[in-house]
Design a protein around this motif. Structure first.
Motif, PDB file in Angstrom:
ATOM      1  N   THR A  88      -5.746  -9.049   1.630  1.00 57.41           N
ATOM      2  CA  THR A  88      -5.756  -7.940   2.579  1.00 57.41           C
ATOM      3  C   THR A  88      -4.377  -7.771   3.228  1.00 57.41           C
ATOM      4  OG1 THR A  88      -6.533  -9.409   4.350  1.00 57.41           O
ATOM      5  CG2 THR A  88      -8.204  -8.191   3.109  1.00 57.41           C
ATOM      6  N   SER A  89      -3.400  -8.575   2.772  1.00 60.68           N
ATOM      7  CA  SER A  89      -2.070  -8.538   3.379  1.00 60.68           C
ATOM      8  C   SER A  89      -1.028  -7.889   2.480  1.00 60.68           C
ATOM      9  CB  SER A  89      -1.617  -9.963   3.732  1.00 60.68           C
ATOM     10  OG  SER A  89      -1.565 -10.782   2.571  1.00 60.68           O
ATOM     11  N   SER A  91       0.938  -4.948   0.288  1.00 62.82           N
ATOM     12  CA  SER A  91       1.348  -3.619   0.720  1.00 62.82           C
ATOM     13  C   SER A  91       0.268  -2.582   0.389  1.00 62.82           C
ATOM     14  CB  SER A  91       2.663  -3.225   0.047  1.00 62.82           C
ATOM     15  OG  SER A  91       2.511  -3.218  -1.359  1.00 62.82           O
ATOM     16  N   ARG A  92       0.187  -1.574   1.222  1.00 62.79           N
ATOM     17  CA  ARG A  92      -0.744  -0.474   1.002  1.00 62.79           C
ATOM     18  C   ARG A  92      -0.125   0.537   0.047  1.00 62.79           C
ATOM     19  NH1 ARG A  92      -2.524  -4.458   4.167  1.00 62.79           N
ATOM     20  NH2 ARG A  92      -4.103  -3.814   5.700  1.00 62.79           N
ATOM     21  N   GLN A 103      -5.787   5.012   1.864  1.00 58.84           N
ATOM     22  CA  GLN A 103      -4.946   3.872   1.559  1.00 58.84           C
ATOM     23  C   GLN A 103      -5.763   2.812   0.830  1.00 58.84           C
ATOM     24  OE1 GLN A 103      -1.324   3.124   2.882  1.00 58.84           O
ATOM     25  NE2 GLN A 103      -1.618   5.272   2.325  1.00 58.84           N
ATOM     26  N   ILE A 105      -5.319  -1.467  -0.787  1.00 58.60           N
ATOM     27  CA  ILE A 105      -4.512  -2.687  -0.903  1.00 58.60           C
ATOM     28  C   ILE A 105      -4.530  -3.128  -2.357  1.00 58.60           C
ATOM     29  CG2 ILE A 105      -4.173  -5.040  -0.084  1.00 58.60           C
ATOM     30  CD1 ILE A 105      -5.887  -4.306   2.361  1.00 58.60           C
ATOM     31  N   GLN A 107      -4.436  -5.212  -5.625  1.00 61.15           N
ATOM     32  CA  GLN A 107      -4.890  -6.583  -5.855  1.00 61.15           C
ATOM     33  C   GLN A 107      -4.117  -7.311  -6.954  1.00 61.15           C
ATOM     34  OE1 GLN A 107      -7.314  -8.096  -3.736  1.00 61.15           O
ATOM     35  NE2 GLN A 107      -6.645  -6.253  -2.653  1.00 61.15           N
ATOM     36  N   PRO A 129      -8.630  -1.134   3.052  1.00 60.42           N
ATOM     37  CA  PRO A 129      -7.920  -1.900   4.090  1.00 60.42           C
ATOM     38  C   PRO A 129      -8.758  -2.036   5.359  1.00 60.42           C
ATOM     39  CG  PRO A 129      -7.044   0.321   3.945  1.00 60.42           C
ATOM     40  CD  PRO A 129      -8.053   0.199   2.837  1.00 60.42           C
TER      41      PRO A 129
END
Length: 292
Positions: A88-89, A91-92, A103, A105, A107, A129
């Motif tokens: 979940t961290s 970049s979008r 948006q 995320i 994987q 996100p």
């Protein structure tokens, strides 16, 4: 008298569903439902409308949502399985869902390569996100992840029984419930058509169309809209390919909404989260007028 017959979660939009005996109902639907989405390299969501082989990808997600496994159910290939730690961290990136920008995320490259091979088209996987704030429209608007519209799709066994009977009259075979990809399947205990709707509403085909508020356990759902059906219903989920004009051909003869479109099943928003289990009583606390 109406009971939950099945609970189905679809962790990856467009891919196979997983039946469960119980699930948490969150503000945006069943836990982890449509939390992930397969996209093209330019961010447009992939769907069984154009990529029916999505149906052969079976996702499994850990209870805490941190581990995702994708397995191919296609016996003619050797794609095997891919496992990933959900991030979940990262970049979008911009993603497109029915022309609306959201948006996602990304994987990573490993799962992207696996999906690209399995689908025969360059693909990537994104996750909703935490800051996702989409509100789906309808009579009762509500939060939604990557679902087509509202968070929860509910369908009764009686509605499918009527459809299969009508298709049989045309010489066609019956279809399974998975053609319609519901989240909650309800059924009646007494199975007697013609029962009073307030007492045993799930015995009546399409009674779910008139339900405006539903309680299941401590959870509550609010009616958003009827489910307009598309070409995904033409895809046989066990083979990942279109198989003829049904059920749309038969549905077009008796399930056209006043507002347009062929409809089957009902979309709901989550008014009160809670825990759902197969066998739970499903009570309608408010009724409205049918739109078909």
């Amino acid at each position: 008298m109406a009971r939950v017959m099945d609970l189905i979660c679809y962790p990856v939009k467009g891919c196979a569903g997983t039946s469960m005996t119980e699930s948490l109902l969150m503000p945006a639907g069943l836990a982890h439902d449509r939390s992930f989405m397969v996209i093209s390299e330019d961010g447009i969501f992939r769907t069984q409308r154009r990529h029916p082989r999505l149906a052969l990808i079976r996702p499994a997600i850990s209870a805490d949502g941190t581990r995702l496994t994708l397995e191919s159910a296609d016996s003619t290939d050797d794609h095997g399985t891919v496992r990933l730690d959900v991030t979940t961290s990262a970049s979008r990136r911009d993603v497109d869902l029915f022309g609306t920008s959201f948006q996602g995320i990304d994987q990573g490259d490993d799962v992207a390569a696996w999906l690209s091979d399995a689908l025969g088209a360059p693909s990537r996987l994104v996750r909703v996100p935490p800051e996702h704030d989409r509100i789906a429209d309808g009579l009762a608007p509500g939060p939604s992840g990557y679902a087509d519209s509202s968070a929860v799709h509910l369908l009764s066994r009686a509605s499918l029984t009527l459809l299969n009977r009508r298709m049989a009259d045309r010489g066609g075979p019956p279809l399974s419930m998975n053609r319609f990809r519901p989240n909650i399947v309800v059924d009646s205990h007494n199975q007697e058509a013609g029962a009073d709707a307030d007492a045993d509403w799930a015995a009546l085909p399409h009674a779910e169309d008139r339900a405006r508020r539903i309680t299941i356990g401590g959870a509550e759902l609010g009616y958003a809209k009827l489910a307009v059906r598309c070409a995904v219903t033409l895809v046989a989920q066990d083979v990942g390919a279109r198989q003829g004009p049904e059920p749309l051909r038969t549905l077009a003869g008796y399930r056209r909404a006043a507002s347009g479109g062929v409809v089957f099943g009902t979309k709901f928003s989550v008014l009160t989260p809670g825990k759902l289990s197969v066998g739970d009583e499903v009570s309608v606390t408010e009724w409205g007028d049918a739109e078909v």
